[in-house]
Design an enzyme around this catalytic site. Sequence first.
Site, PDB file in Angstrom:
ATOM      1  N   ASN A  80       1.331 -33.089  29.729  1.00 12.15           N
ATOM      2  CA  ASN A  80       2.425 -32.960  28.746  1.00 12.15           C
ATOM      3  C   ASN A  80       2.086 -31.646  28.033  1.00 12.15           C
ATOM      4  O   ASN A  80       1.102 -31.570  27.300  1.00 12.15           O
ATOM      5  CB  ASN A  80       2.348 -34.162  27.805  1.00 12.15           C
ATOM      6  N   CYS A  92       3.665 -36.946  17.968  1.00 12.67           N
ATOM      7  CA  CYS A  92       3.399 -36.611  19.366  1.00 12.67           C
ATOM      8  C   CYS A  92       1.917 -36.869  19.635  1.00 12.67           C
ATOM      9  O   CYS A  92       1.051 -36.172  19.088  1.00 12.67           O
ATOM     10  CB  CYS A  92       3.733 -35.136  19.602  1.00 12.67           C
ATOM     11  N   ASN A 117       0.027 -36.821  22.587  1.00 12.15           N
ATOM     12  CA  ASN A 117      -0.690 -35.827  23.403  1.00 12.15           C
ATOM     13  C   ASN A 117      -0.841 -34.527  22.619  1.00 12.15           C
ATOM     14  O   ASN A 117      -1.877 -33.853  22.709  1.00 12.15           O
ATOM     15  CB  ASN A 117       0.073 -35.564  24.707  1.00 12.15           C
ATOM     16  N   ASN A 126       7.618 -42.650  16.110  1.00  9.98           N
ATOM     17  CA  ASN A 126       8.804 -42.196  16.862  1.00  9.98           C
ATOM     18  C   ASN A 126       9.287 -43.354  17.740  1.00  9.98           C
ATOM     19  O   ASN A 126       8.527 -44.277  18.048  1.00  9.98           O
ATOM     20  CB  ASN A 126       8.513 -40.893  17.645  1.00  9.98           C
ATOM     21  N   ASN A 134      12.757 -42.666  23.293  1.00 14.44           N
ATOM     22  CA  ASN A 134      11.874 -42.408  24.430  1.00 14.44           C
ATOM     23  C   ASN A 134      11.856 -43.684  25.282  1.00 14.44           C
ATOM     24  O   ASN A 134      11.603 -44.773  24.740  1.00 14.44           O
ATOM     25  CB  ASN A 134      10.470 -42.074  23.930  1.00 14.44           C
ATOM     26  N   GLU A 192      11.396 -38.682  27.961  1.00 10.03           N
ATOM     27  CA  GLU A 192      11.229 -38.351  26.542  1.00 10.03           C
ATOM     28  C   GLU A 192      12.511 -37.860  25.905  1.00 10.03           C
ATOM     29  O   GLU A 192      13.171 -36.963  26.441  1.00 10.03           O
ATOM     30  CB  GLU A 192      10.204 -37.221  26.407  1.00 10.03           C
ATOM     31  N   ARG A 193      12.791 -38.401  24.747  1.00 12.31           N
ATOM     32  CA  ARG A 193      13.884 -37.894  23.931  1.00 12.31           C
ATOM     33  C   ARG A 193      13.666 -36.397  23.688  1.00 12.31           C
ATOM     34  O   ARG A 193      12.560 -35.961  23.367  1.00 12.31           O
ATOM     35  CB  ARG A 193      13.859 -38.652  22.594  1.00 12.31           C
ATOM     36  N   CYS A 221       3.617 -39.104  27.997  1.00 11.03           N
ATOM     37  CA  CYS A 221       3.983 -39.102  26.578  1.00 11.03           C
ATOM     38  C   CYS A 221       2.958 -40.000  25.872  1.00 11.03           C
ATOM     39  O   CYS A 221       2.863 -41.193  26.179  1.00 11.03           O
ATOM     40  CB  CYS A 221       5.403 -39.641  26.415  1.00 11.03           C
ATOM     41  N   GLY A 222       2.182 -39.416  24.990  1.00 13.49           N
ATOM     42  CA  GLY A 222       1.057 -40.127  24.371  1.00 13.49           C
ATOM     43  C   GLY A 222       1.481 -41.314  23.527  1.00 13.49           C
ATOM     44  O   GLY A 222       0.864 -42.393  23.604  1.00 13.49           O
ATOM     45  N   THR A 223       2.526 -41.127  22.722  1.00 15.82           N
ATOM     46  CA  THR A 223       2.973 -42.249  21.888  1.00 15.82           C
ATOM     47  C   THR A 223       3.535 -43.357  22.786  1.00 15.82           C
ATOM     48  O   THR A 223       3.334 -44.543  22.528  1.00 15.82           O
ATOM     49  CB  THR A 223       4.020 -41.788  20.854  1.00 15.82           C
TER      50      THR A 223
HETATM   51  N1  LIG Z   1       9.928 -36.542  22.501  1.00 16.85           N
HETATM   52  C1  LIG Z   1       9.257 -37.330  21.502  1.00 16.85           C
HETATM   53  C2  LIG Z   1       8.177 -36.598  20.814  1.00 16.85           C
HETATM   54  C3  LIG Z   1       7.067 -36.142  21.673  1.00 16.85           C
HETATM   55  C4  LIG Z   1       6.174 -37.288  22.086  1.00 16.85           C
HETATM   56  C5  LIG Z   1       4.995 -36.770  22.833  1.00 16.85           C
HETATM   57  N2  LIG Z   1       5.179 -36.095  24.035  1.00 16.85           N
HETATM   58  C6  LIG Z   1       3.787 -37.669  22.824  1.00 16.85           C
HETATM   59  O1  LIG Z   1       2.827 -37.313  23.520  1.00 16.85           O
HETATM   60  O2  LIG Z   1       3.736 -38.633  22.086  1.00 16.85           O
HETATM   61  C7  LIG Z   1      10.259 -37.776  20.420  1.00 16.85           C
HETATM   62  O3  LIG Z   1      11.248 -37.072  20.160  1.00 16.85           O
HETATM   63  O4  LIG Z   1      10.013 -38.835  19.851  1.00 16.85           O
END
Ligand SMILES: N[C@@H](CCC[C@H](N)C(=O)O)C(=O)O
Length: 329
Positions: free
Chosen positions: A13, A77, A79, A165, A201, A219-220, A228-230
């Site tokens: 990512n 975010c 990652n 998020n 997401n 991912e949004r 996507c880490g979250t």
């Molecule tokens: N696109 C996500 C934000 C980014 C999340 C990310 N890549 C991660 O690693 O958590 C959003 O708009 O919520």
Amino acid sequence: MKIDVTKCHGSGNDFLLLDEVGKAYDFTDEDRRALTLTLCNRETGPGADGILFVLESDRCDAMMRVFNSDGSEASMCGNGLRCVGRYVCEKIGKDDIMVETLKADLHVSKEEDLYDGIPTYNVEISPVLFDLSSLPMNGHGEKLIDEKVEGLPTERAFTALAVPNPHLIAVVDRDVLSGDEQKNISEYLNGSNPICPDGVNVSYVTIMDKGAIFVRTYERGVGFTNACGTAMSASTLVTCLLGYNEKGVAVDVYNPGGKVRVVVNERTDGSYFMELIGNATYVYQATIQWDPAFPNRYDWEAKKELDEHVAYRQLEEHAASLVKEKVFL
Ligand SMILES: N[C@@H](CCC[C@H](N)C(=O)O)C(=O)O
């Protein structure tokens, strides 16, 4: 103006990290948005999933703001926080720091390398919210735990949560991953729609073994990402709630860009937080020329490639062969 950036990634990512501290950039939010749209474009710019802006914080070691490649700002975010965590730890000479994000102050610490020569960081993913108003998500009462979403053309059961998020997560059989269902649902929920008006997401999770899952995320603000880490943290929590994994025990989370580890923790008050443990890899350092008066243009001033990807490739190859064997992807 000349802007210094570090290209970095967590599980593939990828981001441009831009430290504003001590610099005379004086960006407005419109500048940050315009810069993100120009630099993250994979056809006409350097390309990335987003920009991680590092700013001064009055209560933590640093502040992180994250702009998705479509110019929208994300509240968190995972990652990206590992990359910012590494950057700030190395900059101020600490192994343990606090980072202010849009909705929470989060703990980051250096960890033992996940694989030889791979800088590894542990980031706190918190708060975890199940009330649908925190995503926001309309029309389903207060919570959605492993249930069908009315208005979607599928019987699939989803769990909705914000970390903070917004995420919508389904545990699926591996053959579902080869179809278009995830893409179609994600595109619908991230366009103008009555269910998730701010987008969401969307992750599909496959159980590989006890203690090992595969997560693919749309991912949004970005589209399908390597990881996507979250989402991986939220997905691990969902697998614990549904009885596939255990709280307090590290789960290996495979993704199209590699692998991380997630530990789900429950506090005495019943709330959750996750530890997301994985690589924070630098790809190159560069100086870019950019003028806010001509936001669509940029020029390379200098670029230095780094060789950290060599060590990362071992992890990537190991993860890819296991995913091929267990998930057929
Ligand atoms: N696109 C996500 C934000 C980014 C999340 C990310 N890549 C991660 O690693 O958590 C959003 O708009 O919520």
